[in-house]
Write a protein that holds these residues in place. Structure first.
Motif, PDB file in Angstrom:
ATOM      1  N   THR A 325       0.627  -1.077  -0.153  1.00  0.00           N
ATOM      2  CA  THR A 325      -0.064  -0.319  -0.530  1.00  0.00           C
ATOM      3  C   THR A 325       0.964   0.907  -0.213  1.00  0.00           C
ATOM      4  OG1 THR A 325      -1.480  -1.164   1.369  1.00  0.00           O
ATOM      5  CG2 THR A 325      -2.069   1.050   0.851  1.00  0.00           C
ATOM      6  N   LEU A 326       2.124   1.463   0.264  1.00  0.00           N
ATOM      7  CA  LEU A 326       3.274   2.183   0.363  1.00  0.00           C
ATOM      8  C   LEU A 326       3.523   2.387  -0.854  1.00  0.00           C
ATOM      9  CD1 LEU A 326       4.429   4.452   2.074  1.00  0.00           C
ATOM     10  CD2 LEU A 326       6.314   2.688   2.484  1.00  0.00           C
ATOM     11  N   LYS A 327       3.541   1.505  -1.460  1.00  0.00           N
ATOM     12  CA  LYS A 327       4.192   1.801  -2.780  1.00  0.00           C
ATOM     13  C   LYS A 327       2.782   2.401  -3.839  1.00  0.00           C
ATOM     14  CE  LYS A 327       7.108  -1.866  -2.411  1.00  0.00           C
ATOM     15  NZ  LYS A 327       7.588  -3.143  -2.926  1.00  0.00           N
ATOM     16  N   LEU A 328       2.100   2.114  -3.697  1.00  0.00           N
ATOM     17  CA  LEU A 328       0.559   2.747  -3.733  1.00  0.00           C
ATOM     18  C   LEU A 328       0.223   4.110  -3.874  1.00  0.00           C
ATOM     19  CD1 LEU A 328      -1.544   1.832  -6.011  1.00  0.00           C
ATOM     20  CD2 LEU A 328      -3.291   1.165  -4.143  1.00  0.00           C
ATOM     21  N   LEU A 329       0.379   4.574  -2.767  1.00  0.00           N
ATOM     22  CA  LEU A 329       0.421   5.697  -2.089  1.00  0.00           C
ATOM     23  C   LEU A 329       1.456   6.904  -2.927  1.00  0.00           C
ATOM     24  CD1 LEU A 329      -0.700   5.353   1.721  1.00  0.00           C
ATOM     25  CD2 LEU A 329      -2.256   5.318  -1.015  1.00  0.00           C
ATOM     26  N   GLN A 330       2.639   6.343  -2.864  1.00  0.00           N
ATOM     27  CA  GLN A 330       3.780   6.935  -3.349  1.00  0.00           C
ATOM     28  C   GLN A 330       3.349   7.113  -4.643  1.00  0.00           C
ATOM     29  OE1 GLN A 330       7.108   4.468  -2.606  1.00  0.00           O
ATOM     30  NE2 GLN A 330       7.766   6.037  -0.596  1.00  0.00           N
ATOM     31  N   ILE A 331       2.982   6.177  -5.694  1.00  0.00           N
ATOM     32  CA  ILE A 331       2.695   7.259  -7.197  1.00  0.00           C
ATOM     33  C   ILE A 331       1.711   7.559  -7.254  1.00  0.00           C
ATOM     34  CG2 ILE A 331       1.540   5.574  -9.110  1.00  0.00           C
ATOM     35  CD1 ILE A 331       3.202   3.297  -8.503  1.00  0.00           C
ATOM     36  N   PHE A 332       0.503   7.777  -6.147  1.00  0.00           N
ATOM     37  CA  PHE A 332      -0.769   8.511  -6.424  1.00  0.00           C
ATOM     38  C   PHE A 332       0.384  10.141  -5.747  1.00  0.00           C
ATOM     39  CE2 PHE A 332      -4.048   5.839  -4.713  1.00  0.00           C
ATOM     40  CZ  PHE A 332      -3.856   4.787  -5.828  1.00  0.00           C
ATOM     41  N   TYR A 333       1.213   9.944  -4.745  1.00  0.00           N
ATOM     42  CA  TYR A 333       1.482  11.125  -4.536  1.00  0.00           C
ATOM     43  C   TYR A 333       2.201  11.358  -6.011  1.00  0.00           C
ATOM     44  CZ  TYR A 333       5.106  14.486  -2.184  1.00  0.00           C
ATOM     45  OH  TYR A 333       5.462  16.044  -1.878  1.00  0.00           O
ATOM     46  N   GLN A 334       3.786  10.619  -6.531  1.00  0.00           N
ATOM     47  CA  GLN A 334       3.856  11.552  -7.418  1.00  0.00           C
ATOM     48  C   GLN A 334       3.164  12.112  -8.834  1.00  0.00           C
ATOM     49  OE1 GLN A 334       6.206   7.684  -8.944  1.00  0.00           O
ATOM     50  NE2 GLN A 334       6.289   8.557 -11.188  1.00  0.00           N
ATOM     51  N   PHE A 335       2.298  11.192  -9.188  1.00  0.00           N
ATOM     52  CA  PHE A 335       0.629  12.465  -9.964  1.00  0.00           C
ATOM     53  C   PHE A 335       0.186  12.554  -9.379  1.00  0.00           C
ATOM     54  CE2 PHE A 335       2.536   7.931 -11.518  1.00  0.00           C
ATOM     55  CZ  PHE A 335       2.610   8.040 -13.402  1.00  0.00           C
ATOM     56  N   ASN A 336       0.281  12.874  -7.988  1.00  0.00           N
ATOM     57  CA  ASN A 336      -0.518  14.523  -7.530  1.00  0.00           C
ATOM     58  C   ASN A 336      -1.716  13.891  -7.459  1.00  0.00           C
ATOM     59  OD1 ASN A 336      -0.695  16.931  -6.181  1.00  0.00           O
ATOM     60  ND2 ASN A 336      -1.235  17.961  -7.912  1.00  0.00           N
ATOM     61  N   ILE A 337      -2.245  12.984  -7.260  1.00  0.00           N
ATOM     62  CA  ILE A 337      -3.553  12.070  -7.497  1.00  0.00           C
ATOM     63  C   ILE A 337      -4.076  12.399  -5.861  1.00  0.00           C
ATOM     64  CG2 ILE A 337      -4.581  10.387  -8.264  1.00  0.00           C
ATOM     65  CD1 ILE A 337      -4.539  12.476 -10.006  1.00  0.00           C
ATOM     66  N   SER A 338      -5.097  12.125  -5.592  1.00  0.00           N
ATOM     67  CA  SER A 338      -5.886  12.247  -3.900  1.00  0.00           C
ATOM     68  C   SER A 338      -6.506  11.027  -4.378  1.00  0.00           C
ATOM     69  CB  SER A 338      -6.060  13.300  -3.232  1.00  0.00           C
ATOM     70  OG  SER A 338      -7.106  13.835  -4.191  1.00  0.00           O
ATOM     71  N   TYR A 339      -6.816  10.161  -3.227  1.00  0.00           N
ATOM     72  CA  TYR A 339      -7.632   8.925  -3.218  1.00  0.00           C
ATOM     73  C   TYR A 339      -9.107   9.207  -2.308  1.00  0.00           C
ATOM     74  CZ  TYR A 339      -6.150   6.069   0.466  1.00  0.00           C
ATOM     75  OH  TYR A 339      -5.649   6.123   1.684  1.00  0.00           O
TER      76      TYR A 339
END
Length: 450
Positions: A325-339
């Motif tokens: 999940t940490l890796k997944l959230l880091q990808i969201f952060y990289q693309f400036n995406i909130s969930y």
């Protein structure tokens, strides 16, 4: 003291402004009035804020803006003529509009914010002139003079804490204060607006800072309803609801009241009353703190929204993998995406997004990155996604609510993508197909309100 905010439809033309005057003068406790820009006079009309955006774009693109400027001023002139306001009194207001392109702005975003804010500002100045002509001791109070300071974000500003200290000096004023909504001033002196519809936010900030006994919000609907009237015919009006009930329902489409405006009201524990300018004698809806609130219904309301999408990932032994999940959230952060939400099982996980933040290209890039980094066994983007919120303080102590909801949907053959009950136990969130959402809202409403 009461703070009173009027929406754009309430201030759209002379006859509407006359209704506003009647409301203001009917209650001596209404001492602070927050204005919106003139709204639509009919469905085919254009809001003044949109005309100001057009004006700003003409300036930015170095195109002739005289037609846009004239169209904007005509709206104010019509209201002024209705109340026989002299041209000498109006000239400073018109001059402000004319000089907007000549002002120094920090950047293009601040220029746009300043142009948009003048819809509210000039309307507040005009309302002040109208009240003064009728012998009322009214004063135009600019946010800069009031001390309404905001963050350095041109078109999505947040109030700064020192604002509330600044507002204290206006608590004992004897004049009727007319304050433009929607914007504040940065510490460097630039105008910055709240998000669209942010006059509600201004009203709540003033209500907290002035320690108002009540914040009245006048709009063009009789009340907040238990369901969308476009889905359910003649839904039940909500007489009283809590702050958190409205917050939950706003998340899924309740748009009568700007949900961000609740924060200052909650902080100050200021009750809010939503009423109709056209029918001011109707009771409206009161929004109150949770303490000592006693509901008569199991649920207060049900709402739905289609602006969601979901990403489904499946991977065997996902629950055993540390850091997935940490890796997944880091990808969201990289693309400036909130969930929004992330319900999960032992081998799968669903991430729900507000899809308005995506372009097709951005979505594809993000999914490709997830595939490369996490290598799921299966990945699917689900665009056909709606979220329903069923909300009510009465659900906390009621057994069998979920059964009533799911059984009513099963009768209509409506499948659910997701079920999530909040920790507060006052809300249940459902995921459905978009086409099923209005049917689901109607079925749930009739299950609890018939």
């Amino acid at each position: 003291m009461r703070v009173v905010k009027f929406g754009g439809s309430s201030l759209a033309n002379g006859p509407q402004v006359q209704k506003v005057l009647n409301i203001i003068l009917a209650e001596p406790k209404r001492r602070v009035i927050v204005t919106s820009a003139p709204g639509k006079r009919a469905d085919s009309d254009i809001k003044v804020t949109d005309l100001l955006i057009k004006y700003a774009n003409c300036v930015l693109q170095k195109r002739d803006y005289q037609a846009a400027l004239n169209q904007i001023w005509t709206r104010y002139q019509e209201i002024a003529d209705f109340f026989d306001i002299s041209q000498n009194s109006l000239q400073p207001l018109k001059q402000e509009l004319i000089e907007l392109p000549l002002t120094n702005y920090a950047n293009y975003d601040f220029l746009m914010a300043a142009f948009k804010a003048h819809g509210e500002k000039i309307n507040a100045q005009l309302l002040t002139l109208i009240l003064q002509k009728q012998g009322v001791a009214a004063r135009f109070l600019d946010p800069k003079t009031a001390g309404l300071l905001v963050s350095d974000v041109p078109n999505d500003a947040a109030v700064l804490p020192q604002t509330y200290q600044n507002l204290k000096k206006w608590r004992q004023t004897q004049e009727l204060l007319i304050v433009p909504g929607f914007y504040g001033v940065t510490e460097s002196g630039q105008i910055a607006t709240f998000s669209r519809g942010g006059s509600d936010i201004t009203g709540a900030i003033l209500a907290q800072g002035l320690q108002a006994e009540l914040y009245e919000n006048f709009t063009d609907v009789n009340a907040i309803y238990a369901a969308d009237p476009r889905i359910v015919t003649h839904p039940q009006p909500i007489q009283v609801m809590t702050y958190r009930e409205l917050r939950e329902l706003s998340y899924a489409g309740f748009s009568v009241f700007h949900d961000e405006a609740l924060i200052p009201a909650i902080e100050g524990q200021i009750p809010i009353k939503v009423k109709n300018t056209n029918h001011p004698n109707l009771p409206g809806t009161m929004i109150v703190p949770e303490q000592h609130f006693h509901t008569q219904n199991v649920i207060t309301g049900v709402a739905s929204s289609n602006h969601f999408a979901a990403l489904y990932l499946h991977r065997y032994l996902l629950n055993k993998e540390v850091g997935f999940t940490l890796k997944l959230l880091q990808i969201f952060y990289q693309f400036n995406i909130s969930y929004e939400h992330m319900p999960s099982g032992i081998d799968d996980l669903t991430v729900i997004f507000d899809k308005r933040q995506f372009t097709e290209e951005l979505r594809q890039q993000m999914c490709q990155k997830i595939q490369e980094v996490l290598n799921p066994d299966y990945l699917e983007w689900i665009d056909d996604y709606a979220i329903l919120m069923i909300v009510g303080e009465g659900m906390r102590n009621k057994i069998g609510v979920m059964k009533l909801i799911t059984s009513s949907l099963a009768k209509k053959n409506i499948g659910l993508h997701m079920i999530n009950q909040g920790a507060s136990r006052i809300s249940i969130m459902l995921g459905t197909k978009q086409a099923d959402a209005p049917i689901a809202v109607s079925e749930i409403y009739h299950q609890f309100f018939n």
